[in-house]
Design an enzyme around this catalytic site. Structure first.
Site, PDB file in Angstrom:
ATOM      1  N   GLY A  89       0.844  -1.206   0.000  1.00  0.00           N
ATOM      2  CA  GLY A  89       0.000   0.000   0.000  1.00  0.00           C
ATOM      3  C   GLY A  89       0.867   1.239   0.000  1.00  0.00           C
ATOM      4  O   GLY A  89       2.069   1.181   0.257  1.00  0.00           O
ATOM      5  N   LYS A 112       4.525  12.265  -3.395  1.00  0.00           N
ATOM      6  CA  LYS A 112       5.394  11.220  -2.840  1.00  0.00           C
ATOM      7  C   LYS A 112       6.202  11.838  -1.703  1.00  0.00           C
ATOM      8  O   LYS A 112       6.971  12.774  -1.928  1.00  0.00           O
ATOM      9  CB  LYS A 112       6.314  10.701  -3.953  1.00  0.00           C
ATOM     10  CG  LYS A 112       7.114   9.480  -3.581  1.00  0.00           C
ATOM     11  CD  LYS A 112       7.773   8.858  -4.809  1.00  0.00           C
ATOM     12  CE  LYS A 112       8.726   7.733  -4.439  1.00  0.00           C
ATOM     13  NZ  LYS A 112       9.378   7.143  -5.624  1.00  0.00           N
ATOM     14  N   ASP A 124       8.129   6.673   8.036  1.00  0.00           N
ATOM     15  CA  ASP A 124       7.698   8.028   8.395  1.00  0.00           C
ATOM     16  C   ASP A 124       6.857   8.694   7.307  1.00  0.00           C
ATOM     17  O   ASP A 124       6.383   9.816   7.480  1.00  0.00           O
ATOM     18  CB  ASP A 124       8.921   8.907   8.726  1.00  0.00           C
ATOM     19  CG  ASP A 124       9.901   9.007   7.565  1.00  0.00           C
ATOM     20  OD1 ASP A 124       9.605   8.451   6.478  1.00  0.00           O
ATOM     21  OD2 ASP A 124      10.964   9.637   7.731  1.00  0.00           O
ATOM     22  N   ARG A 182      -1.076  -1.300 -10.546  1.00  0.00           N
ATOM     23  CA  ARG A 182       0.107  -2.133 -10.732  1.00  0.00           C
ATOM     24  C   ARG A 182      -0.269  -3.600 -10.661  1.00  0.00           C
ATOM     25  O   ARG A 182      -1.380  -3.939 -10.248  1.00  0.00           O
ATOM     26  CB  ARG A 182       1.159  -1.849  -9.652  1.00  0.00           C
ATOM     27  CG  ARG A 182       0.600  -1.077  -8.581  1.00  0.00           C
ATOM     28  CD  ARG A 182       1.320  -0.740  -7.343  1.00  0.00           C
ATOM     29  NE  ARG A 182       1.074   0.661  -7.014  1.00  0.00           N
ATOM     30  CZ  ARG A 182       2.017   1.538  -6.764  1.00  0.00           C
ATOM     31  NH1 ARG A 182       3.264   1.156  -6.762  1.00  0.00           N
ATOM     32  NH2 ARG A 182       1.721   2.773  -6.513  1.00  0.00           N
ATOM     33  N   ASP A 251       4.956  -4.802  -7.250  1.00  0.00           N
ATOM     34  CA  ASP A 251       4.266  -3.551  -6.906  1.00  0.00           C
ATOM     35  C   ASP A 251       4.865  -2.381  -7.675  1.00  0.00           C
ATOM     36  O   ASP A 251       4.312  -1.284  -7.659  1.00  0.00           O
ATOM     37  CB  ASP A 251       4.348  -3.273  -5.403  1.00  0.00           C
ATOM     38  CG  ASP A 251       5.770  -3.319  -4.879  1.00  0.00           C
ATOM     39  OD1 ASP A 251       6.426  -4.361  -5.046  1.00  0.00           O
ATOM     40  OD2 ASP A 251       6.237  -2.312  -4.315  1.00  0.00           O
ATOM     41  N   ASP A 261       8.597   4.145 -10.246  1.00  0.00           N
ATOM     42  CA  ASP A 261       9.379   3.957  -9.035  1.00  0.00           C
ATOM     43  C   ASP A 261      10.881   4.006  -9.274  1.00  0.00           C
ATOM     44  O   ASP A 261      11.553   2.991  -9.401  1.00  0.00           O
ATOM     45  CB  ASP A 261       8.985   2.655  -8.324  1.00  0.00           C
ATOM     46  CG  ASP A 261       8.816   2.924  -6.842  1.00  0.00           C
ATOM     47  OD1 ASP A 261       9.570   3.763  -6.327  1.00  0.00           O
ATOM     48  OD2 ASP A 261       7.925   2.333  -6.218  1.00  0.00           O
TER      49      ASP A 261
HETATM   50  P1  AMP Z   1       9.380   0.835  -2.921  1.00  0.00           P
HETATM   51  O1  AMP Z   1      10.416  -0.244  -2.763  1.00  0.00           O
HETATM   52  O2  AMP Z   1       9.957   2.211  -2.971  1.00  0.00           O
HETATM   53  O3  AMP Z   1       8.447   0.555  -4.035  1.00  0.00           O
HETATM   54  O4  AMP Z   1       8.544   0.837  -1.571  1.00  0.00           O
HETATM   55  C1  AMP Z   1       7.979  -0.322  -1.040  1.00  0.00           C
HETATM   56  C2  AMP Z   1       6.941  -0.005  -0.001  1.00  0.00           C
HETATM   57  O5  AMP Z   1       7.508   0.683   1.120  1.00  0.00           O
HETATM   58  C3  AMP Z   1       5.795   0.851  -0.492  1.00  0.00           C
HETATM   59  O6  AMP Z   1       4.610   0.351   0.064  1.00  0.00           O
HETATM   60  C4  AMP Z   1       6.138   2.213   0.064  1.00  0.00           C
HETATM   61  O7  AMP Z   1       4.983   2.995   0.237  1.00  0.00           O
HETATM   62  C5  AMP Z   1       6.794   1.871   1.399  1.00  0.00           C
HETATM   63  N1  AMP Z   1       7.718   2.909   1.879  1.00  0.00           N
HETATM   64  C6  AMP Z   1       8.927   3.234   1.382  1.00  0.00           C
HETATM   65  N2  AMP Z   1       9.490   4.243   2.080  1.00  0.00           N
HETATM   66  C7  AMP Z   1       8.627   4.575   3.064  1.00  0.00           C
HETATM   67  C8  AMP Z   1       8.605   5.532   4.146  1.00  0.00           C
HETATM   68  N3  AMP Z   1       9.629   6.383   4.346  1.00  0.00           N
HETATM   69  N4  AMP Z   1       7.529   5.575   4.938  1.00  0.00           N
HETATM   70  C9  AMP Z   1       6.509   4.738   4.757  1.00  0.00           C
HETATM   71  N5  AMP Z   1       6.449   3.808   3.781  1.00  0.00           N
HETATM   72  C10 AMP Z   1       7.482   3.720   2.945  1.00  0.00           C
HETATM   73 MG    MG Z   2       7.017   1.135  -5.122  1.00  0.00          MG
END
Ligand code: AMP
Ligand code: MG
Length: 486
Positions: A89, A112, A124, A182, A251, A261
């Site tokens: 999510g 973002k 965070d 996605r 995702d 991403d």
């Molecule tokens: P990603 O690998 O960037 O696609 O992120 C994977 C998951 O981690 C996604 O669900 C993002 O929303 C969550 N995510 C990444 N960084 C953060 C953050 N600083 N705070 C909260 N969720 C995060």
């Molecule tokens: Mg992602």
């Protein structure tokens, strides 16, 4: 708030069943400052670039003001991360809505780094200036290279600190996408939704991205096929410019066929299929040479998720899905071969073209030839500039290539033109991107980035001012490493 900014949101995603999202407002930030803004993208979205750069306009990019027509929400999705299935999510993203452009197009507008959401888990919900500017630079470069991608409209610094390994200045990126659906959205629906909810999602995706698919028995199988076609074309384009996504989790694979991403992605310098930049990809799962089969693996996860819609008999459904998905390698290969032919100026088809291409790539790998610059030198008819030059192997190859060009009806000039439009002069080289980010991060000097963005906007122009951006990184340095989730 004056209403001359041009925001004109519809919220079709919010009309999906409740299971697919949670309403969530951004968390306001202390002192937002616009550090980069995409004028031309703003105009094409029907937005008023002037008004958006005022304090009131910037407040939207900062999450401090919600335009009237927006219904902010965090999307639910799951995903296979490095092969492991998890509920995810939007943990640090909030969809403001879908901007309806004057020409009737629909684009997701997403912040973002706007603060925590119910999907944030331990995170965070924030982002730092460096990685958000990096996404801005690389996504815009990808767009200019002619590769389908999400776009970047703006980055604001928040005036707040984010805590990673060190303290970093916080930022929010405004991302523009055909949608944020996605493969993982379908995995979520298949695992936690009813068949009816899954069908609603599929119908929604078809309406949004594949409206040409007719109603009828094979509707969802056609949908699978169309996503497969777009992903095969997309991943071939990545391979043809040496783009390494770095985190091809399900995702991070869109239904629209856009690249999404920009975390640990980077462009390959020396040609080597085993190239990996991401610090966490220790097994090389997402190495350059693995991207095409991983694309197939991800599509198989989409196919699995769609099974209940493909046939009421599960065995039959699996058969239909497998049959469809089995076409992917061939489809990818056709896109790749066509693109590689173009990179060496070939218009028509001869059986031995593929071995001609393979021979070149093998030499490049053996001599650690720079991927972009080798094709650029061939395009500029300066084979002597490549590290391959001088070897008898290369001389023989060059002769065979020239003969091959001579056997097609098109003129040499047409070949060179085809090569020019297929081989970028500039790509966002890692050390150039780092240089721009350093100036921005350490000195709040955004001029280095502005210059880089200008050069990257016309990668096929072969302009003299681009030469400086073709230099290779200092090979004495440590291997370039990129980081996820920053
Ligand atoms: P990603 O690998 O960037 O696609 O992120 C994977 C998951 O981690 C996604 O669900 C993002 O929303 C969550 N995510 C990444 N960084 C953060 C953050 N600083 N705070 C909260 N969720 C995060
Ligand atoms: Mg992602």
């Amino acid at each position: 708030m004056t209403n001359n900014t041009g925001w004109n949101f519809d919220n079709s995603y919010a009309r999906l069943p409740e299971k697919f999202f949670l309403s969530q407002n951004p968390t306001p930030v202390r002192s937002p400052k616009l550090i980069i803004f995409n004028h031309s993208l703003a105009s094409s979205l029907g937005l008023n670039a002037e008004a958006l750069q005022t304090e009131e306009g910037v407040a939207v990019f900062a999450g401090n003001w919600i335009p009237e027509s927006s219904m902010p929400l965090a999307q639910a999705y799951a995903g296979h991360q490095f092969g492991h299935f998890t509920m995810l999510g939007d943990g640090r993203a909030i969809l403001l809505g879908e901007q309806m452009t004057p020409t009737g197009e629909r684009f997701d507008i997403q912040l973002k780094g706007p603060g925590r959401t119910p999907y944030s888990r331990g995170g965070d919900g924030r982002a730092a200036v460096g990685p958000m500017l990096r996404e801005y630079i690389i996504s815009e470069a990808m767009h200019a290279l002619g590769i389908p991608t999400t776009r970047s409209l703006a980055v604001v610094s928040t005036g707040e600190t984010v805590y990673r390994e060190t303290e970093l200045p916080g930022a929010i990126l405004t991302r523009v996408a055909a949608s944020h659906l996605r493969v993982g959205t379908f995995q979520y629906a298949a695992n936690w939704g009813t068949v009816e909810e899954l069908r609603r999602l599929a119908d929604y995706a078809i309406q949004r991205h594949y409206p040409g698919i007719p109603e009828g028995e094979n509707r969802y199988l056609s949908f699978l096929e169309e996503v497969m076609k777009r992903q095969a074309a997309l991943i071939a384009k990545w391979q043809l410019v040496g783009f390494i996504h770095g985190v091809m989790n399900t995702d991070n694979m869109t239904i629209s066929g856009e690249t999404i991403d920009y975390g640990p992605c980077a462009f390959m310098d020396a040609y080597d299929p085993a190239t990996v930049f991401s610090s966490i990809d220790r097994q090389g799962r997402y190495a350059y040479g693995n991207q095409p089969p991983i694309g197939g693996w991800n599509l198989a996860r989409l196919a699995e998720s769609l099974l209940p819609l493909l046939h009421e008999n599960e065995e039959k459904a699996v058969e239909l899905a497998q049959d469809k998905i089995s076409g992917y390698p061939k489809l990818f290969h056709a896109h790749w071969l066509k693109g590689m032919r173009a990179k060496i100026g070939i218009f028509n088809e001869e059986e031995k073209d593929e071995s001609l291409i393979e021979e070149l790539l093998n030499m490049m790998q053996k001599h650690r030839a720079d991927f972009t610059n080798t094709f650029r030198s061939l395009t500029m008819e300066k084979p002597e500039d490549t590290v391959l030059s001088g070897s008898t192997e290369f001389t023989a190859w060059y002769g065979a290539w020239q003969e091959r060009l001579g056997r097609q009806p098109e003129s040499k000039d047409s070949s060179l033109e085809l090569m020019r439009s297929s081989n970028p002069m500039v790509i966002p080289r890692n050390h150039k991107v780092e240089e721009a980010l350093e100036a921005a991060g350490e000195r709040e000097d955004y001029s280095v980035m502005e210059r880089l963005l200008k050069v990257l906007a016309t990668p096929y122009e072969y302009l003299p001012e681009q030469v400086d951006y073709c230099t290779l990184p200092d090979s004495s340095g440590r291997p370039y490493r990129t980081f996820c989730g920053t």
